[in-house]
Design a protein around this motif. Structure first.
Motif, PDB file in Angstrom:
ATOM      1  N   LYS A  21       0.845  -1.188   0.000  1.00  0.00           N
ATOM      2  CA  LYS A  21       0.000   0.000   0.000  1.00  0.00           C
ATOM      3  C   LYS A  21       0.881   1.237   0.000  1.00  0.00           C
ATOM      4  N   VAL A  22       0.288   2.369  -0.310  1.00  0.00           N
ATOM      5  CA  VAL A  22       1.015   3.632  -0.355  1.00  0.00           C
ATOM      6  C   VAL A  22       0.603   4.493   0.829  1.00  0.00           C
ATOM      7  N   GLN A  23       1.583   4.897   1.597  1.00  0.00           N
ATOM      8  CA  GLN A  23       1.349   5.788   2.728  1.00  0.00           C
ATOM      9  C   GLN A  23       1.720   7.212   2.324  1.00  0.00           C
ATOM     10  N   VAL A  24       0.777   8.130   2.421  1.00  0.00           N
ATOM     11  CA  VAL A  24       1.053   9.530   2.101  1.00  0.00           C
ATOM     12  C   VAL A  24       1.712  10.197   3.309  1.00  0.00           C
ATOM     13  N   LEU A  25       2.911  10.743   3.084  1.00  0.00           N
ATOM     14  CA  LEU A  25       3.681  11.376   4.154  1.00  0.00           C
ATOM     15  C   LEU A  25       3.507  12.887   4.184  1.00  0.00           C
ATOM     16  N   VAL A  26       3.404  13.480   3.008  1.00  0.00           N
ATOM     17  CA  VAL A  26       3.241  14.929   2.864  1.00  0.00           C
ATOM     18  C   VAL A  26       2.121  15.172   1.863  1.00  0.00           C
ATOM     19  N   SER A  27       1.203  16.070   2.177  1.00  0.00           N
ATOM     20  CA  SER A  27       0.085  16.304   1.261  1.00  0.00           C
ATOM     21  C   SER A  27      -0.282  17.779   1.136  1.00  0.00           C
ATOM     22  N   ASP A  28       0.502  18.662   1.739  1.00  0.00           N
ATOM     23  CA  ASP A  28       0.095  20.066   1.820  1.00  0.00           C
ATOM     24  C   ASP A  28       1.048  21.040   1.136  1.00  0.00           C
ATOM     25  N   LYS A  29       1.987  20.542   0.334  1.00  0.00           N
ATOM     26  CA  LYS A  29       2.906  21.453  -0.355  1.00  0.00           C
ATOM     27  C   LYS A  29       2.231  22.002  -1.610  1.00  0.00           C
ATOM     28  N   LYS A  30       2.376  23.279  -1.848  1.00  0.00           N
ATOM     29  CA  LYS A  30       1.725  23.911  -2.995  1.00  0.00           C
ATOM     30  C   LYS A  30       2.686  24.003  -4.175  1.00  0.00           C
ATOM     31  N   VAL A  31       3.374  22.898  -4.434  1.00  0.00           N
ATOM     32  CA  VAL A  31       4.303  22.810  -5.560  1.00  0.00           C
ATOM     33  C   VAL A  31       4.148  21.449  -6.237  1.00  0.00           C
ATOM     34  N   SER A  32       4.553  21.401  -7.496  1.00  0.00           N
ATOM     35  CA  SER A  32       4.588  20.135  -8.214  1.00  0.00           C
ATOM     36  C   SER A  32       5.989  19.559  -8.081  1.00  0.00           C
ATOM     37  N   MET A  33       6.070  18.316  -7.601  1.00  0.00           N
ATOM     38  CA  MET A  33       7.372  17.670  -7.405  1.00  0.00           C
ATOM     39  C   MET A  33       7.519  16.506  -8.383  1.00  0.00           C
TER      40      MET A  33
END
Length: 335
Positions: A21-33
């Motif tokens: 499964k995929v665990q989301v660690l960061v979800s609030d950055k307003k940039v495209s990575m």
């Protein structure tokens, strides 16, 4: 009996999907990575739009974020890191830049700049801490390629007469920094997309059974598994305007492009990145989620609907991370 076999097959594949499964660690950055480099199970670097670079030294639990001074409007679509202090970032265009840090991102030194009209860098790859390559969109119908042999301190463009020619409308996608990779020691292989999609190995230009013919179609990423005398190459892509389409979005070759096969069950949509993990296990990701294969790409299981641009396995370790629009994830293996 047939019904029982189908049910057993369904249970088997459900078990595979449930194993990861995929665990989301960061979800609030307003940039495209789109840049991602996983040095070890603990050290991870990302790069993206608005001059943004991020670093974790504890396996993604906490992150240090920085905006590269003087490059606040630059989109750093690829990054190659070697430890917690040393990394190289690639700014794609207007003009194209490559910068390097040796102090953990506190300062960045400009090591390459190209103001040529139409210059657009797509991806970097390093074989080791000294030898690397960068590829860019065609100039005068020839791919741009530059090399470094001192860890990214200096870069030299390949002479024009040594560069591979491409067709009109054929180029690379700067979608994940993974359309170029190592074929073997000191030798690179790359894929193109657009009006024509091909695999470039040495002087060979090999047609790919990938959807192509428009600006938004073609191959986006390539990964190589070298196992003894046998080599497996998997290419993914599709049409990023039809993110859910499974049509001609993946192909596999075990003989360096002489023949290709396509998956019995393809990745479940457009995919911008593919990564070899270990044994027969591979990973791919894109705008509508993440797929996992345990049989060298023959079948793909949709393990997450989280959107990511790029996935990478640790160079020295087992951890696998993702980066995308505003978020970072990690692959979790369930027992």
């Amino acid at each position: 009996m047939k019904r029982i076999l189908v049910l057993l097959g369904s249970v088997f594949f459900m078990g595979i999907a449930a194993a990861q499964k995929v665990q989301v660690l960061v979800s609030d950055k307003k940039v495209s990575m789109r840049g991602l480099s996983v040095v070890s199970d603990k050290i991870v670097w990302v790069s993206g739009s608005s001059g943004t670079v991020g670093k974790s030294i504890d396996g993604g639990t906490t992150w240090t974020w920085m905006t590269v001074k003087g490059y606040e409007k630059i989109d750093f679509r690829d990054i190659e890191a070697f430890d917690a202090n040393t990394a190289v970032i690639m700014g794609i265009t207007d003009p194209a830049y490559i910068l390097k840090t040796t102090d953990g991102g506190t300062t960045w030194n400009l090591v390459y700049e190209n103001k040529t009209k139409g210059m657009f860098l797509d991806a970097m790859y390093f074989w080791n801490e000294q030898s690397g390559i960068v590829i860019g969109d065609p100039l005068n119908d020839k791919m741009f390629i530059a090399r470094t042999f001192d860890g990214g301190k200096t870069w030299s463009a390949i002479p024009d007469d040594k560069l591979p020619a491409v067709d009109k409308g054929e180029a690379c996608f700067a979608s994940s920094g993974t359309n170029i990779t190592a074929l073997k020691l000191s030798e690179a292989v790359f894929v193109t997309g657009g009006m024509r999609s091909r695999l470039f190995i040495r002087d060979n230009k090999i047609e790919l059974p990938i959807i192509q013919g428009t600006e938004t179609t073609g191959a986006n990423s390539i990964a190589v598994k070298n196992s003894g005398k046998k080599r497996t190459i998997i290419v993914v892509g599709g049409d990023f305007n039809t993110k859910d389409s499974m049509v001609k979005n993946c192909c596999i070759t075990n003989d360096d492009g002489k023949t290709f096969t396509t998956p019995a069950v393809a990745p479940h949509g457009y995919r911008s990145c593919v990564e070899f993990l270990n044994k027969s296990n591979w990973l791919s990701c894109g705008l509508n989620g993440v797929d996992y294969s345990t049989d060298n790409g023959k079948t793909w299981n949709w393990i997450s609907k989280e959107s990511f641009h790029v996935c990478k396995k640790a160079k020295k370790g087992k951890a696998v991370f993702f980066a995308g629009n505003g978020k970072i994830g990690k692959l979790v293996m369930n027992n």
